[in-house]
Scaffold this motif. Structure first.
Motif, PDB file in Angstrom:
ATOM      1  N   ALA A  31       0.835  -1.146  -0.129  1.00 31.36           N
ATOM      2  CA  ALA A  31       0.097   0.113   0.109  1.00 31.36           C
ATOM      3  C   ALA A  31       0.730   1.167  -0.229  1.00 31.36           C
ATOM      4  N   GLN A  32       0.573   2.371  -0.688  1.00 30.46           N
ATOM      5  CA  GLN A  32       1.228   3.320  -0.760  1.00 30.46           C
ATOM      6  C   GLN A  32       0.242   4.762  -0.919  1.00 30.46           C
ATOM      7  N   TYR A  33       0.963   5.675  -0.358  1.00 37.16           N
ATOM      8  CA  TYR A  33       0.104   7.193  -0.712  1.00 37.16           C
ATOM      9  C   TYR A  33       1.189   7.692  -1.337  1.00 37.16           C
ATOM     10  N   MET A  34       0.528   8.478  -2.397  1.00 36.37           N
ATOM     11  CA  MET A  34       1.265   9.344  -3.332  1.00 36.37           C
ATOM     12  C   MET A  34       0.605  10.474  -3.677  1.00 36.37           C
ATOM     13  N   VAL A  35       1.495  11.668  -3.863  1.00 40.38           N
ATOM     14  CA  VAL A  35       0.948  12.929  -4.260  1.00 40.38           C
ATOM     15  C   VAL A  35       1.820  13.389  -5.641  1.00 40.38           C
ATOM     16  N   GLU A  36       1.231  14.269  -6.241  1.00 44.85           N
ATOM     17  CA  GLU A  36       1.905  14.607  -7.666  1.00 44.85           C
ATOM     18  C   GLU A  36       2.778  15.861  -7.452  1.00 44.85           C
ATOM     19  N   SER A  37       3.905  16.041  -7.736  1.00 52.53           N
ATOM     20  CA  SER A  37       4.966  17.011  -7.561  1.00 52.53           C
ATOM     21  C   SER A  37       5.746  17.400  -8.567  1.00 52.53           C
ATOM     22  N   ASN A  38       5.529  18.562  -9.328  1.00 45.86           N
ATOM     23  CA  ASN A  38       6.464  18.762 -10.863  1.00 45.86           C
ATOM     24  C   ASN A  38       5.908  17.798 -11.813  1.00 45.86           C
ATOM     25  N   GLY A  39       4.742  17.258 -11.952  1.00 40.42           N
ATOM     26  CA  GLY A  39       4.210  16.370 -13.033  1.00 40.42           C
ATOM     27  C   GLY A  39       4.969  14.976 -12.634  1.00 40.42           C
ATOM     28  N   LYS A  40       5.203  14.758 -11.758  1.00 41.36           N
ATOM     29  CA  LYS A  40       5.471  13.201 -11.182  1.00 41.36           C
ATOM     30  C   LYS A  40       4.655  12.751 -10.078  1.00 41.36           C
ATOM     31  N   SER A  41       4.496  11.436  -9.890  1.00 45.05           N
ATOM     32  CA  SER A  41       3.788  10.826  -8.948  1.00 45.05           C
ATOM     33  C   SER A  41       4.731  10.293  -7.706  1.00 45.05           C
ATOM     34  N   VAL A  42       4.863  10.866  -6.534  1.00 44.89           N
ATOM     35  CA  VAL A  42       5.669  10.720  -5.850  1.00 44.89           C
ATOM     36  C   VAL A  42       5.406   9.786  -4.276  1.00 44.89           C
ATOM     37  N   ILE A  43       6.050   8.889  -4.109  1.00 43.68           N
ATOM     38  CA  ILE A  43       5.684   8.063  -3.088  1.00 43.68           C
ATOM     39  C   ILE A  43       6.160   8.697  -1.627  1.00 43.68           C
ATOM     40  N   ILE A  44       5.013   9.046  -0.899  1.00 45.85           N
ATOM     41  CA  ILE A  44       5.304   9.667   0.388  1.00 45.85           C
ATOM     42  C   ILE A  44       5.373   8.496   1.593  1.00 45.85           C
ATOM     43  N   PHE A  45       4.328   7.554   1.568  1.00 49.79           N
ATOM     44  CA  PHE A  45       4.361   6.636   2.519  1.00 49.79           C
ATOM     45  C   PHE A  45       4.178   5.074   1.733  1.00 49.79           C
ATOM     46  N   LYS A  46       4.661   4.187   2.444  1.00 49.02           N
ATOM     47  CA  LYS A  46       4.417   3.046   1.747  1.00 49.02           C
ATOM     48  C   LYS A  46       4.587   1.918   2.977  1.00 49.02           C
ATOM     49  N   GLU A  47       3.926   0.761   2.812  1.00 49.84           N
ATOM     50  CA  GLU A  47       3.860  -0.414   3.715  1.00 49.84           C
ATOM     51  C   GLU A  47       3.532  -1.619   2.987  1.00 49.84           C
ATOM     52  N   VAL A  48       4.265  -2.722   3.360  1.00 50.55           N
ATOM     53  CA  VAL A  48       4.107  -4.136   2.732  1.00 50.55           C
ATOM     54  C   VAL A  48       3.341  -4.911   3.489  1.00 50.55           C
ATOM     55  N   GLY A  49       2.202  -5.196   2.928  1.00 49.56           N
ATOM     56  CA  GLY A  49       1.405  -6.301   3.725  1.00 49.56           C
ATOM     57  C   GLY A  49       1.831  -7.839   3.692  1.00 49.56           C
ATOM     58  N   HIS A  50       1.176  -8.763   4.550  1.00 48.92           N
ATOM     59  CA  HIS A  50       1.651 -10.008   4.681  1.00 48.92           C
ATOM     60  C   HIS A  50       2.310 -10.630   3.357  1.00 48.92           C
ATOM     61  N   GLN A  51       1.531 -10.419   2.224  1.00 48.75           N
ATOM     62  CA  GLN A  51       1.980 -11.177   0.951  1.00 48.75           C
ATOM     63  C   GLN A  51       2.583 -10.220   0.017  1.00 48.75           C
ATOM     64  N   GLY A  52       2.869  -9.069   0.477  1.00 49.09           N
ATOM     65  CA  GLY A  52       3.181  -8.080  -0.438  1.00 49.09           C
ATOM     66  C   GLY A  52       4.761  -8.124  -0.968  1.00 49.09           C
ATOM     67  N   VAL A  53       4.766  -8.071  -2.295  1.00 47.73           N
ATOM     68  CA  VAL A  53       6.091  -8.159  -2.981  1.00 47.73           C
ATOM     69  C   VAL A  53       6.689  -6.647  -3.103  1.00 47.73           C
ATOM     70  N   SER A  54       7.812  -6.338  -2.331  1.00 46.17           N
ATOM     71  CA  SER A  54       8.193  -5.043  -2.325  1.00 46.17           C
ATOM     72  C   SER A  54       9.053  -4.916  -3.354  1.00 46.17           C
ATOM     73  N   LEU A  55       8.830  -3.832  -4.408  1.00 45.57           N
ATOM     74  CA  LEU A  55       9.678  -3.670  -5.554  1.00 45.57           C
ATOM     75  C   LEU A  55      10.584  -2.757  -5.237  1.00 45.57           C
ATOM     76  N   ARG A  56      11.565  -2.336  -6.370  1.00 47.17           N
ATOM     77  CA  ARG A  56      12.587  -1.223  -6.019  1.00 47.17           C
ATOM     78  C   ARG A  56      11.940   0.197  -5.768  1.00 47.17           C
ATOM     79  N   THR A  57      10.778   0.299  -5.984  1.00 47.58           N
ATOM     80  CA  THR A  57      10.162   1.744  -5.772  1.00 47.58           C
ATOM     81  C   THR A  57      10.454   2.102  -4.190  1.00 47.58           C
ATOM     82  N   ARG A  58      10.773   3.141  -3.891  1.00 54.55           N
ATOM     83  CA  ARG A  58      10.848   3.640  -2.466  1.00 54.55           C
ATOM     84  C   ARG A  58      10.009   4.869  -1.965  1.00 54.55           C
TER      85      ARG A  58
END
Length: 263
Positions: free
Chosen positions: A111-138
């Motif tokens: 699960a992630q919370y994201m906002v727009e900044s300078n025309g990009k989607s920026v990850i602000i918060f990220k949490e990985v659930g029990h089955q979650g596959v954490s990709l390289r996005t940080r």
């Protein structure tokens, strides 16, 4: 292959920017890309002389923004303090953070919370659930808005002029064969998102990744961000799973919106 100063030449020539600051930032971005690097490598990447690069690195080091280990340089922890302060300033962050953890727990995915900044989607918060596959996005990653569910969810509730401005600035580059690269196709997709109230990413940014995103609105035309759930396509794309995720996202997002309006 080295590249010359990529700052806007018109701005530099007209005196609206400070050239030395631009140089430092280009070196910082190159160091971010390499993680650790020698002066010679950074000079090659930026097109500046080794002497010039070293002076900027040494200045950044004295302020805690660069660290040195022998002849290798890396970004310093000074940025962590700045990043934390920037996140603290975002609207409703104290309300949103625990809700992202709740979404991850309920869906068992990322699960992630994201906002727009300078025309990009920026990850602000990220949490990985029990089955979650954490990709390289940080946390802090800036993603092309047209490639990701969160970005499309935000574009759908922006003015046409803002959408066109972002496309003009960043284009619509492809990440996979599923990425939307045609403005008219994107426009149709955004209309569909506005109608259904959520956006999806069907392997458009990363192969075999499926994501669903719901906008967070504090008023009909006041978008502040998106809540997103992502996971492997084989687990996420089924109608039952997708419906479950959408229901959770809508429920939690509604709670966030109510809390923000009445806080």
């Amino acid at each position: 292959m080295g590249r010359k100063n990529s700052g806007n030449a018109d701005d530099l020539a007209s005196g609206t920017t400070i050239k030395s600051v631009n140089t430092s930032l280009l070196i910082v971005k190159a160091l971010k890309q390499e993680q650790t690097a020698k002066v010679s490598k950074l000079a090659e990447l930026t097109g500046y002389s080794k002497a010039n690069v070293y002076k900027h690195l040494n200045t950044l080091k004295t302020q805690g923004f660069v660290e040195q280990d022998g002849d290798q340089f890396r970004l310093g922890l000074g940025y962590l303090d700045l990043g934390g302060r920037v996140r603290e300033q975002l609207e409703g962050q104290h309300i949103i953070k625990p809700k992202i953890a709740e979404i991850a727990e309920k869906t068992e995915e990322v699960a992630q919370y994201m906002v727009e900044s300078n025309g990009k989607s920026v990850i602000i918060f990220k949490e990985v659930g029990h089955q979650g596959v954490s990709l390289r996005t940080r946390v802090g990653a800036h993603l092309p808005v047209h490639q990701v569910a969160s970005g499309k969810a935000m574009l759908a509730f922006m003015s046409d002029s803002r959408v066109n401005e972002i496309i003009q600035c960043h284009g619509l580059p492809a990440a996979t064969e599923n990425t939307i690269t045609d403005p008219d196709t994107l426009s149709d997709e955004l209309a569909k998102i506005r109608e259904q109230g959520y956006a999806t990413n069907r392997s458009e940014s990363t192969k075999k990744l499926f994501a669903v995103s719901v906008p967070v609105m504090t008023a009909p035309e006041e978008l502040i961000g998106t809540c997103t759930v992502s996971g492997p396509t084989h687990r996420m794309k089924g109608e039952e799973k997708t419906s479950q995720v959408i229901e959770i996202l809508r429920s939690v997002t509604n709670e966030i919106e109510l809390s923000l309006v009445h806080s």
